[in-house]
Motif scaffolding. Structure first.
Motif, PDB file in Angstrom:
ATOM      1  N   LEU A 114      12.477   2.604   5.894  1.00  0.00           N
ATOM      2  CA  LEU A 114      11.956   3.959   6.086  1.00  0.00           C
ATOM      3  C   LEU A 114      12.586   4.940   5.104  1.00  0.00           C
ATOM      4  O   LEU A 114      11.896   5.798   4.531  1.00  0.00           O
ATOM      5  CB  LEU A 114      12.195   4.414   7.520  1.00  0.00           C
ATOM      6  CG  LEU A 114      11.385   3.695   8.598  1.00  0.00           C
ATOM      7  CD1 LEU A 114      11.819   4.150   9.982  1.00  0.00           C
ATOM      8  CD2 LEU A 114       9.885   3.920   8.405  1.00  0.00           C
ATOM      9  N   ARG A 115      13.877   4.830   4.902  1.00  0.00           N
ATOM     10  CA  ARG A 115      14.563   5.731   3.965  1.00  0.00           C
ATOM     11  C   ARG A 115      14.032   5.546   2.553  1.00  0.00           C
ATOM     12  O   ARG A 115      13.714   6.529   1.850  1.00  0.00           O
ATOM     13  CB  ARG A 115      16.073   5.477   4.008  1.00  0.00           C
ATOM     14  CG  ARG A 115      16.859   6.287   2.968  1.00  0.00           C
ATOM     15  CD  ARG A 115      18.339   5.946   2.977  1.00  0.00           C
ATOM     16  NE  ARG A 115      18.595   4.519   2.817  1.00  0.00           N
ATOM     17  CZ  ARG A 115      18.506   3.880   1.648  1.00  0.00           C
ATOM     18  NH1 ARG A 115      18.125   4.517   0.544  1.00  0.00           N
ATOM     19  NH2 ARG A 115      18.771   2.583   1.573  1.00  0.00           N
ATOM     20  N   ASN A 118      10.486   6.851   2.114  1.00  0.00           N
ATOM     21  CA  ASN A 118      10.485   8.311   2.014  1.00  0.00           C
ATOM     22  C   ASN A 118      10.915   8.753   0.621  1.00  0.00           C
ATOM     23  O   ASN A 118      10.306   9.656   0.027  1.00  0.00           O
ATOM     24  CB  ASN A 118      11.413   8.893   3.077  1.00  0.00           C
ATOM     25  CG  ASN A 118      11.648  10.386   2.885  1.00  0.00           C
ATOM     26  OD1 ASN A 118      12.692  10.784   2.363  1.00  0.00           O
ATOM     27  ND2 ASN A 118      10.698  11.192   3.292  1.00  0.00           N
ATOM     28  N   GLU A 119      11.949   8.115   0.077  1.00  0.00           N
ATOM     29  CA  GLU A 119      12.454   8.488  -1.244  1.00  0.00           C
ATOM     30  C   GLU A 119      11.453   8.175  -2.348  1.00  0.00           C
ATOM     31  O   GLU A 119      11.396   8.878  -3.358  1.00  0.00           O
ATOM     32  CB  GLU A 119      13.771   7.773  -1.516  1.00  0.00           C
ATOM     33  CG  GLU A 119      14.913   8.236  -0.613  1.00  0.00           C
ATOM     34  CD  GLU A 119      16.185   7.417  -0.802  1.00  0.00           C
ATOM     35  OE1 GLU A 119      16.166   6.488  -1.655  1.00  0.00           O
ATOM     36  OE2 GLU A 119      17.180   7.682  -0.107  1.00  0.00           O
ATOM     37  N   GLY A 122       7.475   9.867  -0.431  1.00  0.00           N
ATOM     38  CA  GLY A 122       7.435  11.123   0.298  1.00  0.00           C
ATOM     39  C   GLY A 122       6.896  10.999   1.714  1.00  0.00           C
ATOM     40  O   GLY A 122       6.698  12.003   2.398  1.00  0.00           O
ATOM     41  N   ILE A 123       6.658   9.778   2.184  1.00  0.00           N
ATOM     42  CA  ILE A 123       6.093   9.598   3.507  1.00  0.00           C
ATOM     43  C   ILE A 123       7.051  10.108   4.583  1.00  0.00           C
ATOM     44  O   ILE A 123       8.273   9.988   4.454  1.00  0.00           O
ATOM     45  CB  ILE A 123       5.739   8.117   3.764  1.00  0.00           C
ATOM     46  CG1 ILE A 123       4.810   7.980   4.957  1.00  0.00           C
ATOM     47  CG2 ILE A 123       6.990   7.263   3.925  1.00  0.00           C
ATOM     48  CD1 ILE A 123       4.205   6.607   5.098  1.00  0.00           C
ATOM     49  N   ASP A 124       6.498  10.694   5.642  1.00  0.00           N
ATOM     50  CA  ASP A 124       7.285  11.175   6.769  1.00  0.00           C
ATOM     51  C   ASP A 124       7.586  10.001   7.694  1.00  0.00           C
ATOM     52  O   ASP A 124       6.668   9.445   8.303  1.00  0.00           O
ATOM     53  CB  ASP A 124       6.495  12.250   7.518  1.00  0.00           C
ATOM     54  CG  ASP A 124       7.255  12.820   8.711  1.00  0.00           C
ATOM     55  OD1 ASP A 124       8.365  12.345   9.013  1.00  0.00           O
ATOM     56  OD2 ASP A 124       6.721  13.749   9.355  1.00  0.00           O
ATOM     57  N   PRO A 125       8.851   9.592   7.830  1.00  0.00           N
ATOM     58  CA  PRO A 125       9.186   8.445   8.678  1.00  0.00           C
ATOM     59  C   PRO A 125       8.747   8.615  10.130  1.00  0.00           C
ATOM     60  O   PRO A 125       8.521   7.616  10.824  1.00  0.00           O
ATOM     61  CB  PRO A 125      10.716   8.357   8.573  1.00  0.00           C
ATOM     62  CG  PRO A 125      11.048   8.994   7.270  1.00  0.00           C
ATOM     63  CD  PRO A 125      10.048  10.110   7.124  1.00  0.00           C
ATOM     64  N   VAL A 159       1.016  10.941   0.500  1.00  0.00           N
ATOM     65  CA  VAL A 159       1.998  10.113  -0.198  1.00  0.00           C
ATOM     66  C   VAL A 159       1.759  10.264  -1.700  1.00  0.00           C
ATOM     67  O   VAL A 159       0.618  10.398  -2.142  1.00  0.00           O
ATOM     68  CB  VAL A 159       1.915   8.624   0.206  1.00  0.00           C
ATOM     69  CG1 VAL A 159       2.382   8.434   1.636  1.00  0.00           C
ATOM     70  CG2 VAL A 159       0.498   8.075   0.037  1.00  0.00           C
TER      71      VAL A 159
END
Length: 250
Positions: A114-115, A118-119, A122-125, A159
């Protein structure tokens, strides 16, 4: 992650995959010659015993409507795929799932996946529901031991590429594009590795091959989504790249 609670979040069309996720290890290597399968199995075992290699995780994120008849893939269902920047040290220009190496502060492979997603995208976990943690796979060229994390989002939101130095492309690829037999072939890296030819996917101007294609092919098999395709079409990587008009990118 509670397995039963997590898997219950899967929509009906995704359940054939989630319910058969434990069959993935055998499906990974099904198309390899028997002697090569033994070599790969031995390499995985040695990596687990000695601790060699580095731990990593990738996010295998499916998106689509929350309800659909089981086995009936929605037209809008897709899979999140990136293309790595051409300047990276490992797997440059290659299509991949978002992911990367474990950080000391990560609580486990789900947190890592997930981290990293996101990095990179840009997805919201908080929009992502982890469903299953698959068995780790040893990637010999880079020395990583990679854990695929199967996940679902009804709507992952926007994304895009966050850092062009790391990621060249972020794409939500229709699941039906991977299922389409016309998009499938076998690819090997060079003449010396022809016997190591593995499933690949040509999607417009993106070639998905290597570990990522191996995971996708195995998922199609265990979920019962795969359709008969011509696995006698075997091409070298350069030739396959030329067919899609690029070096892994869109």
């Amino acid at each position: 992650m509670n397995a039963g609670e997590s898997r219950s979040r899967a929509p009906s069309w995704l359940r054939p995959l989630v319910d058969n996720a434990d069959k993935m290890p055998n499906a990974y290597q099904r198309r390899l010659p028997a002697d090569i399968r033994r070599m790969v199995t031995a390499a995985n075992a040695e990596a687990d015993i000695t601790g060699h290699g580095r731990d990593a995780a990738v996010l295998v994120l499916f998106s689509g409507p929350p309800s659909q008849q089981a086995g009936d893939i929605p037209e809008s269902a897709d899979l999140l795929v990136t293309v790595r920047a051409s300047t990276l040290r490992h797997h440059a220009g290659q299509a991949a799932f978002p992911g990367g190496a474990v950080d000391p502060d990560d609580s486990g492979p789900v947190a890592t996946a997930l981290r990293e997603a996101n990095e990179e995208t840009g997805i919201d976990p908080h929009r992502v529901h982890p469903l299953a943690v698959l068995q780790k796979v040893f990637i010999a060229p880079s020395g990583f031991q990679v854990v695929p994390v199967l996940a679902y989002s009804e709507d992952p939101g926007p994304v895009s590429v966050v850092d062009p130095a790391e990621t060249a492309v972020v794409a939500r690829v229709p699941l039906r594009a991977f299922i389409n037999p016309a998009n499938r072939l076998m690819v090997y890296r060079d003449a010396r590795s022809r016997r190591w030819a593995m499933p690949a996917f040509r999607l417009n101007e993106m070639l998905v091959w290597g570990f990522t294609a191996q995971v996708i092919s195995a998922m199609l098999d265990v979920a019962g989504w795969a359709q008969p395709w011509d696995d006698t079409e075997v091409r070298g990587l350069d030739e396959a790249m030329a067919l899609v008009g690029g070096e892994g990118g869109i």
